[in-house]
Write an enzyme that holds these catalytic residues in place. Structure first.
Site, mmCIF file in Angstrom:
data_model
loop_
_atom_site.group_PDB
_atom_site.id
_atom_site.type_symbol
_atom_site.label_atom_id
_atom_site.label_comp_id
_atom_site.label_asym_id
_atom_site.label_seq_id
_atom_site.Cartn_x
_atom_site.Cartn_y
_atom_site.Cartn_z
ATOM 1 N N LYS A 106 -14.024 -28.162 -7.645
ATOM 2 C CA LYS A 106 -12.654 -28.061 -6.683
ATOM 3 C C LYS A 106 -12.454 -28.163 -8.924
ATOM 4 C CE LYS A 106 -11.656 -27.065 -2.601
ATOM 5 N NZ LYS A 106 -11.428 -27.441 -1.554
ATOM 6 N N GLN A 118 -8.043 -31.521 1.484
ATOM 7 C CA GLN A 118 -9.652 -31.311 2.019
ATOM 8 C C GLN A 118 -9.878 -31.591 3.503
ATOM 9 O OE1 GLN A 118 -11.714 -29.739 -0.619
ATOM 10 N NE2 GLN A 118 -12.966 -29.431 1.553
ATOM 11 N N ASP A 137 -2.780 -24.197 -0.508
ATOM 12 C CA ASP A 137 -4.152 -24.112 0.012
ATOM 13 C C ASP A 137 -3.078 -22.864 1.656
ATOM 14 O OD1 ASP A 137 -6.199 -24.810 0.574
ATOM 15 O OD2 ASP A 137 -6.231 -26.779 1.336
#
Ligand code: GUN
Length: 285
Positions: free
Chosen positions: A53, A97, A120
């Site tokens: 990422k 994460q 997200d």
């Protein structure tokens, strides 16, 4: 039938080229998009994802920071860092994460991310916005799946979509996004009784169970669009999807490979959401 392979890597390149132009435009106006990735614990797969990422950000002209915490870090320490990032004007997107270490209350950590930086789309407020059909940040993986279907002009409205998997990251938001676009949606799990009966009725079959090769040709309708979200590391070190690609491609109309299918598009959608967040911050400033 010999399925058309839906090339996620090629689509991701197109999407990333577009992101690069938008990021450069914002940077010129003095607001380079910025993403912070928070990772706790030593899950090796997570560490690879996070590195990928960050690399995707730097290739696109997005500023990024990785905030790493050890397996023994306290939840309060992580939340405090997130609160600092919420206040940091250099940072427009914050991604925690998952999975977090077992003893963490993931909901509480995710809830500490500012809604307008939750790229997200996992914060409860953003989940609510998705449920009511006006997603603020569509979650990256299911959003990527929609982009793939659109790219290959696979119709969604009026079609029967079957989603196998009920995770908060993929299965549930995927079902909602397909429903919003007018599909009739069935949600199954790896435990569903007579799973093949359901999958066999799917015009669009999205599989996200983490069980390698669980979907075989006999479970798929002729001509279906089959999207494989699974990424499983096999004992020989190779990656395998949740779909038995070699046999299913003989039956499906469209199929995504693993690797090179959903994975690269997911990362592109993260860049997309980060740029969206920066553009909104610019509009507010
Ligand atoms: N772990 C696996 N997939 C994802 C994702 O899309 N976002 C985050 N934050 N963690 C993940």
């Amino acid at each position: 039938m010999n399925a058309k392979i839906m090339d996620g890597s090629a689509l991701a390149r197109e999407l990333r080229a577009d992101c690069k132009i938008r990021a450069a435009g914002l940077t010129e106006k003095g607001m380079q998009p910025g993403l912070a990735v928070v990772i706790a614990g030593d899950n090796p797969a997570s560490r690879i994802y996070v590195r990928n990422k960050a690399k995707a950000c730097s290739d696109t002209g997005i500023y990024s920071e990785i905030h790493e915490f050890s397996e023994n870090a306290s939840q309060d320490e992580v939340i405090e860092r997130i609160q600092e990032l919420n206040r940091n004007s250099r940072i427009h997107g914050i991604l925690v994460q998952l999975p977090l270490p077992r003893r963490f209350e993931s909901d509480k950590v995710i809830a500490s991310v500012a809604v307008e930086k939750d790229v997200d789309g996992f914060h409860l407020y953003n989940v609510g916005s998705l449920v009511t059909g006006n997603a603020i940040f569509p979650p990256c993986t299911p959003h990527g799946v929609i982009k793939i279907l659109e790219k290959y002009s696979v119709p969604i409205e009026g079609q029967h979509a079957v989603v196998v998997g009920r995770s908060n990251i993929v299965g549930k938001p995927m079902a909602l996004m397909l429903l919003q676009r007018g599909a009739t949606v069935t949600i199954c799990t790896s435990k569903t009784r007579d799973l093949a009966e359901h999958t066999h009725r799917a015009d669009i079959l999205v599989v996200a169970t983490g069980k390698p090769h669980m979907i075989t040709a006999s479970m798929v309708k002729d001509g279906a669009a089959v999207i494989d979200v699974g990424i499983n590391r096999m004992p020989d070190g190779k990656l395998a999807g949740d779909v038995e690609f070699e046999s299913v491609k003989e039956k499906a109309g469209y199929i995504t490979p693993v690797p090179g299918g959903v994975g690269p598009v997911t990362i592109a959608m993260l860049l997309y959401n980060t740029i969206e967040a920066a553009e909104r911050a610019y509009a507010r400033a």
